[in-house]
Design an enzyme around this catalytic site. Sequence first.
Site, PDB file in Angstrom:
ATOM      1  N   HIS A 311       0.795  -1.198  -0.059  1.00  0.00           N
ATOM      2  CA  HIS A 311      -0.051   0.225  -0.027  1.00  0.00           C
ATOM      3  C   HIS A 311       0.605   1.233  -0.061  1.00  0.00           C
ATOM      4  CE1 HIS A 311      -3.262   2.721   1.206  1.00  0.00           C
ATOM      5  NE2 HIS A 311      -4.084   1.851   0.856  1.00  0.00           N
ATOM      6  N   ASP A 369      -7.850  -5.704   0.064  1.00  0.00           N
ATOM      7  CA  ASP A 369      -8.237  -6.393  -1.173  1.00  0.00           C
ATOM      8  C   ASP A 369      -8.037  -7.824  -0.794  1.00  0.00           C
ATOM      9  OD1 ASP A 369      -7.488  -3.573  -2.910  1.00  0.00           O
ATOM     10  OD2 ASP A 369      -9.630  -4.346  -2.671  1.00  0.00           O
TER      11      ASP A 369
END
Length: 434
Positions: A311, A369
């Site tokens: 991320h 996700d």
Amino acid sequence: MKNKVEAKGKAQLIIDGKTYDLPVLKGSVGPDVIDIRTLYRDAGVFTFDPGFTSTASCESQITYIDGDEGTLLYRGYPIDQLADNSSFLEVAYLLLHGELPSASELETFEYTITRHTMLHDQFDQFFRGYRRDAHPMAVMVGTVGALSAFYHDSTDISDPEARTIASHRMIAKMPTIAARAYKYSIGQPFISPRNELDYSSNFLRMCFAVPAEDYKVSKTLSRAMDKIFILHADHEQNASTSTVRLAGSSGANPFACISSGIASLWGPAHGGANEAALSMLAEIGSVDKIPEYIRKAKDKNDPFRLMGFGHRVYKNYDPRAKVMRETCHQVLGELGITNDPLLDVAMELERIALEDEYFVEKKLYPNIDFYSGITLRAMGFPTEMFTVLFALARTVGWIAQWTEMIEDPSQKIGRPRQIFTGDNERDYLPLNQR
Ligand code: SDX
């Protein structure tokens, strides 16, 4: 804006021996910023930051992420507390208005949203123009943008009333449009929303009910859906939110701006990662294949990346992934799925990656996700619908951020500059001289 930024001294930039003082500004939490708004005017230079890794694009009071700590706050409230105790519409009210609603405010908000869930009868024709096997995100981009063709009475962004009704219409109609995109792809008739159902129950019923029999929404699955929507609702100035803000900065109508956000979210590096993560887990297939894929993920010459890992901001465990993993186990338990091979692969992949020095050194952790795909597949959604569900939930975040931008008195059209490395001026060469 409630808490203004406060001046916290200055930074100095020395260019060609000349010193420029730049104000340093402090927010309520997080890194200070160096205000460079007058830099080009005073020094004749640009800053350069492709991907905006060190750039704050706006002042905002909606969502704050501490990437090192792995915390996420919606208007100051920790995401895990909201996921455990709130509802998606209550969180939507919080994101839009800045405070948790009173009982009567929540009741009014729920009543209003519920009564905007229907679509114009002619709107359904848009779906019929698509092939049945069209990716539902392509359907969402097109149909959501087309909403502006139906609601001219709420596209005047200078009118607060119009902005409010357009916001309510977007939040209310996204589940109906998303469910229609799913039903169209499987050749089943569209199911109309029901006013007696809550937001997530209504959505599940529009997706999975058929006219041939009654459909009873599972309370556990509806609660899980609501929690998943809460987790996806907003996330600071991510790629799709920045797209919505930039589109909105030109004065474009909110429906077109949300459509641009959907387009940006579709990318596999962003919201498309939930679909890509499940495909990756299916490709790995079994626990014994994991080491090979870990090696591929670490190989600079191999474009393969662990989807659902890493991320831009989180350099710790994504707090949403923790809630997502718990929800995954709850949903599988409710559905009596005791051994899902993809969950086994996901859990083992996570364990191995979190012990591997490559991932530890680069601070790569599972993101939202990583577990969402397993959960959504267990709930009955096809992989292609995963990012549609992300867009459905993120619509309230996009709307809140768009509204904050429109109402910011210092707002102006976004217009980045560049460092130009192309040809300098040169004269046209006639064809016979080339
Ligand atoms: C979302 O921004 C948001 O807030 C987004 C989001 C939201 O709610 O809006 O949180 C939703 O988009 C979550 C992210 C979903 N994407 C994925 O899961 C796709 C896989 N992840 C990567 O593509 C990547 O981690 C990004 C795109 C998420 C972040 O990329 P960055 O910040 O540009 O970091 P990077 O690509 O520069 O990576 C840093 C290093 C690189 O190695 P070096 O060049 O330094 O040697 O880490 C490596 C990368 O190669 N790396 C990975 C990796 N992610 C980064 N290596 C293997 N597998 C990965 N997943």
